[in-house]
Design a protein around this motif. Structure first.
Motif, short mmCIF file in Angstrom:
data_model
loop_
_atom_site.label_atom_id
_atom_site.label_comp_id
_atom_site.label_asym_id
_atom_site.label_seq_id
_atom_site.Cartn_x
_atom_site.Cartn_y
_atom_site.Cartn_z
N LYS A 80 0.97 -1.21 -0.05
CA LYS A 80 -0.15 -0.08 0.00
C LYS A 80 0.84 1.14 -0.05
N LEU A 81 1.90 1.23 0.53
CA LEU A 81 2.90 2.31 0.88
C LEU A 81 3.61 2.55 -0.62
N ASN A 82 3.82 1.66 -1.19
CA ASN A 82 4.33 1.85 -2.64
C ASN A 82 5.67 2.51 -2.45
N MET A 115 11.52 -1.36 -14.59
CA MET A 115 10.53 -0.38 -14.90
C MET A 115 10.57 1.07 -14.60
N ASP A 120 15.83 7.53 -11.42
CA ASP A 120 15.55 6.92 -10.16
C ASP A 120 16.77 6.03 -9.87
N GLY A 203 2.36 15.60 0.47
CA GLY A 203 2.02 14.34 -0.49
C GLY A 203 2.59 12.87 0.22
N ARG A 205 2.59 10.16 3.16
CA ARG A 205 1.55 9.31 3.51
C ARG A 205 1.75 8.63 5.11
N LYS A 272 -7.86 12.54 3.15
CA LYS A 272 -8.21 11.11 2.37
C LYS A 272 -8.16 9.71 3.51
N LEU A 289 -3.16 10.90 3.85
CA LEU A 289 -2.51 11.75 2.96
C LEU A 289 -2.18 13.16 3.86
N SER B 40 -13.27 6.42 -5.92
CA SER B 40 -12.09 7.20 -5.34
C SER B 40 -11.27 7.60 -6.36
N GLN B 85 -4.17 15.74 -6.53
CA GLN B 85 -4.09 14.43 -7.17
C GLN B 85 -4.23 14.61 -8.68
N ASP B 133 3.63 3.48 -12.88
CA ASP B 133 3.83 4.46 -11.81
C ASP B 133 5.13 5.33 -11.79
N ALA B 134 6.05 4.70 -12.44
CA ALA B 134 7.29 5.75 -12.89
C ALA B 134 6.69 7.06 -13.41
N ILE B 137 5.36 9.24 -10.68
CA ILE B 137 6.21 9.42 -9.78
C ILE B 137 6.94 10.76 -10.28
N ILE B 149 2.63 9.96 -2.80
CA ILE B 149 1.23 10.15 -3.19
C ILE B 149 0.66 8.90 -4.28
N VAL B 150 1.50 8.65 -4.88
CA VAL B 150 1.36 7.65 -6.06
C VAL B 150 0.79 6.30 -5.43
N GLY B 151 1.12 6.11 -4.11
CA GLY B 151 0.61 4.92 -3.38
C GLY B 151 -0.85 5.15 -2.83
N SER B 152 -1.41 6.37 -3.01
CA SER B 152 -2.76 6.48 -2.59
C SER B 152 -3.79 6.42 -3.59
N PHE B 153 -3.25 6.27 -4.78
CA PHE B 153 -4.34 6.12 -6.06
C PHE B 153 -4.34 4.60 -6.05
N PRO B 154 -5.89 4.14 -5.70
CA PRO B 154 -6.00 2.76 -5.57
C PRO B 154 -5.56 1.86 -6.39
N LYS B 156 -3.04 2.16 -9.48
CA LYS B 156 -2.15 3.38 -10.17
C LYS B 156 -2.31 3.52 -11.49
#
Lengths: 291, 406
Positions: A80-82, A115, A120, A203, A205, A272, A289, B40, B85, B133-134, B137, B149-154, B156
């Motif tokens: 979930k944290l991603n 990816m 990065d 931004g 989390r 949120k 958030l 959402s 967002q 998601d790259a 980001i 914040i990308v993690g908060s999109f259900p 992505k």
């Protein structure tokens, strides 16, 4: 308890603000330690004692109590944290480092590397994961485990001793904040949430994994039976400490419900706010958030 | 009218079209996460022009009060985090397909070999990130928000794709509102032009569009993508002046949906300059669709009958026998057939079908008649199935023609 709510109400209306600082010294407020009522100053001491005694068998007991499920819960938290490369993350009450290791592994994962942006990879070195715990014994166990896993000399992992209610990090310096199975041990939950809000970037989390309330009818009874009969007995057998595990199950019951906790998170300033129940409510992941 | 029909079928539409104050149920901030993922995500992907229902602000306790905003009854803006967002998603779109900027002279300059390297690396760094998601980001970094914040999109990548689809739909609506020359065209040209305008919006992303399509086709995303396409098709038909309310409404939407999808896929491999081949393909399909109605009516009966002489004759027989022709002398006759021998109808008649419907037992006659009719229906259905299975012709029209040929 009533005294405390009146105090809070008055504080909101700013009637007591000049007296606020002195108030905490004048009144000793009581809080819960499991089903017992204890003074606030004592609670952190007692929690400290609990974790000092369980530190060495903490992970084993986790496995036994949850039947290995706690690993899945932590995986879910991390997904979930991603996490992303270059992330500054703070894991509070993460003594033995479970969540931190998972985050590190997910960032360094070769599969994800394919990816990613060129940018990065350069930034990979800037990743920093702080593991903060109030109890040095838990941190020592964590450092040992890091050695075993090969993260011993990984610069990204930083072990910090600190209090969730008074973090030593700068404002707006963290991309992510997690607290797994730690927030119910904190004396003032609102303070911990406020600190989380302070320390996060825009931004950023907030994620909290915690044992929570089960509402499903039959399952609830099974769960209660399991909590009160099986777990303390296991604690006695394996860790030799029945009382600590009695405290554990009682503190779960005293913790606010999912909705109430979500409200508290929103009050701390998060947007949120959502929660996700795992295993029918045995565990809940709350997320928020910051903007 | 289409909007009321749309609202009947697609509840999410009423929130999407900014013209309505929807009374849809609010997204409770504490609702469990998994199922309102679409909710959402839809909320996150709606752009700033949309209006949120009143109750949402009221149910969120303090985050709005922290920002000093009071709940307003009319014309309320979106929640702050949703705008953020949306901004992140908008910025991410720029990283999905990055423009190609070669500077070949620099690299091959003999004297400046060393200087050329960092330019080369810069250029390599401009790789397109696709719908991933790259990209999000990178978008978040551009906007100045933490990439967490990308993690908060259900879902992505799906959030990014859906945002893009909504954005294109909104742009299409704006174009429709502005352009008046659409009314000068005939309906089929209007439809073709609108589909073309919409697909041209996708043209910059065409190199990564297959990825977007595959994301849309994933089971967790397919519901939202279907809704978005339905809304798009609806909008195009409405702009083309469709006023139907019966079964035609569904047929038209389905047909246009098919045309749009096939053209979209055709565009993926089209290398002609400015997608000329795609537009030709599109025009062909639209023309066929408009001719389809006529084709179907024309082909159905006659071809079916022509392919089965026996059935044709049976039908004729039934027809003839239910509407008898009276000989001036008062005898029943069949056209081009011998007159019936009333004493021995069974032996006198050589045509099988007549035998069935001409016994003295009226009930038996009717039963035979009904059985034959049923057989014919079953046969027709079987034949249709076979025709579909045997593969379609080069075009819809060809398909219909094939269907009713032998």
């Amino acid at each position: 308890m009533a005294l405390r709510s009146i105090y809070r109400g008055l504080k909101k209306n700013n009637l007591l603000s000049p007296l606020c600082n002195s108030c905490s010294h004048l009144h000793s407020h009581s809080t819960s330690f499991g089903y017992k009522e204890v003074r606030e100053e004592e609670k952190s001491q007692m929690v400290g004692n609990v974790f000092t005694s369980v530190a060495s068998s903490y992970d084993l007991m986790n496995d036994l109590m949850s039947g290995g499920l706690h690993r899945l819960w932590k995986e879910r938290l991390v997904s979930k944290l991603n996490p992303f490369p270059g992330m500054k993350h703070l894991d509070v009450a993460g003594g033995t480092g479970d969540v931190a290791f998972r985050i590190l592994e997910s960032i360094n994962n070769v599969g994800r590397r394919a990816m990613r942006d060129i940018h990065d990879d350069n930034v990979l070195d800037e990743t920093q994961i702080f593991v903060c715990d109030i109890n040095p014994n838990m941190l020592n166990v964590g450092k040992k485990r890091a050695q075993e896993r090969g993260f011993g000399d990984n610069k990204s992992l930083v072990w910090v001793e600190g209090d969730a209610e008074a973090l030593k990090f700068e404002d707006g310096s963290m991309d992510g904040y997690t607290i797994a199975f730690g927030i119910r041990n904190v004396t003032h939950i609102e303070k911990a949430l406020a600190e989380a809000h302070r320390v996060l970037k825009r931004g950023g989390r907030f994620l909290c994994l915690e044992l929570s309330h089960v509402e499903l009818p039959i399952f609830k009874d099974l769960y209660d039976y399991y909590s009160f009969s099986v777990i303390p007995a296991l604690g006695e057998l394996v860790a030799g400490d029945r009382e600590s595990y009695q405290y554990l199950v009682e503190s779960v019951r005293r913790f606010p419900s999912q909705e109430k906790f979500a409200k508290m998170i929103a009050e701390a300033g998060f947007d949120k706010v959502e929660y996700e129940n795992l295993v029918g409510g045995v565990v809940a992941i709350h997320s928020g958030l910051k903007f | 009218m289409y909007r009321s029909a749309a609202r009947r079928i697609l509840p999410a539409v009423c929130r999407r079209t900014g013209h309505f104050r929807s009374k849809a149920s609010p997204v409770r901030f504490s609702a469990p996460i998994i199922h309102p993922a679409a909710f959402s995500a839809a909320a996150a992907s709606e752009n700033a022009r949309n209006h949120k229902p009143n109750n949402f602000e009221a149910s969120k306790i303090s985050s709005s009060s922290n920002e000093g905003r009071k709940p307003r009854v009319t014309d309320r803006p979106k929640a702050h985090w949703q705008e953020e967002q949306a901004r992140v998603l908008q910025a991410s779109l720029r990283h999905v397909v990055r423009p190609f900027l070669p500077n070949l002279q620099f690299y091959y300059s003999k004297n400046d070999l060393l200087i050329g390297w960092d330019r080369l690396l810069n250029f390599i760094g401009q790789i397109s990130l696709g719908w991933s998601d790259a990209a999000m980001i990178a978008g978040a970094r551009e906007v100045g928000v933490s990439p967490s914040i990308v993690g908060s999109f259900p879902r992505k990548e799906a959030a990014l794709v859906e945002f893009f689809m909504d954005d294109c739909l909104q742009r299409l609506i704006d174009i429709i509102d502005l352009k008046e020359d659409l009314t000068n065209l005939i309906p089929s040209n209007r439809v073709a032009k609108l589909v073309r305008i919409r697909l041209e919006m996708q043209a910059p992303y065409i190199s990564k569009w297959p990825q977007a399509l595959s994301i849309q086709a994933q089971p967790s995303n397919i519901a939202t993508s279907f809704k978005q396409r339905a809304m798009l098709v609806d909008e195009i038909w409405h702009a083309a002046g469709d006023e139907s309310t019966d079964i035609d409404w569904y047929v038209k939407r389905t047909v246009l949906g098919g045309i749009y999808s096939t053209t979209e896929i055709y565009m993926l491999t089209d290398t002609s300059p400015d997608f000329r081949d795609t537009w030709a393909f599109l025009d062909e399909r639209v023309r066929e669709a408009f001719d389809l109605k006529k084709t179907v009516q024309e082909q159905t009966w006659t071809h079916y009958l022509a392919s089965y002489p026996e059935r044709k004759q049976q039908y004729f027989a039934i027809y003839l026998h239910t509407t008898p022709v009276r000989h001036p002398l008062g005898l029943e006759v069949l056209r081009n057939r011998k007159p019936l021998n009333t004493n021995n109808r069974v032996s006198a008649c050589h045509h099988r079908s007549v035998k069935k419907y001409h016994s003295s037992d009226w009930l038996q006659n009717i039963t035979n008649l009904l059985e034959d009719a049923q057989d014919m229906q079953i046969f027709q259905a079987k034949y249709l199935a076979e025709a579909v299975g045997a593969g379609m012709g080069g075009s819809v029209q060809g398909f219909v023609n094939n269907l009713f040929k032998g």
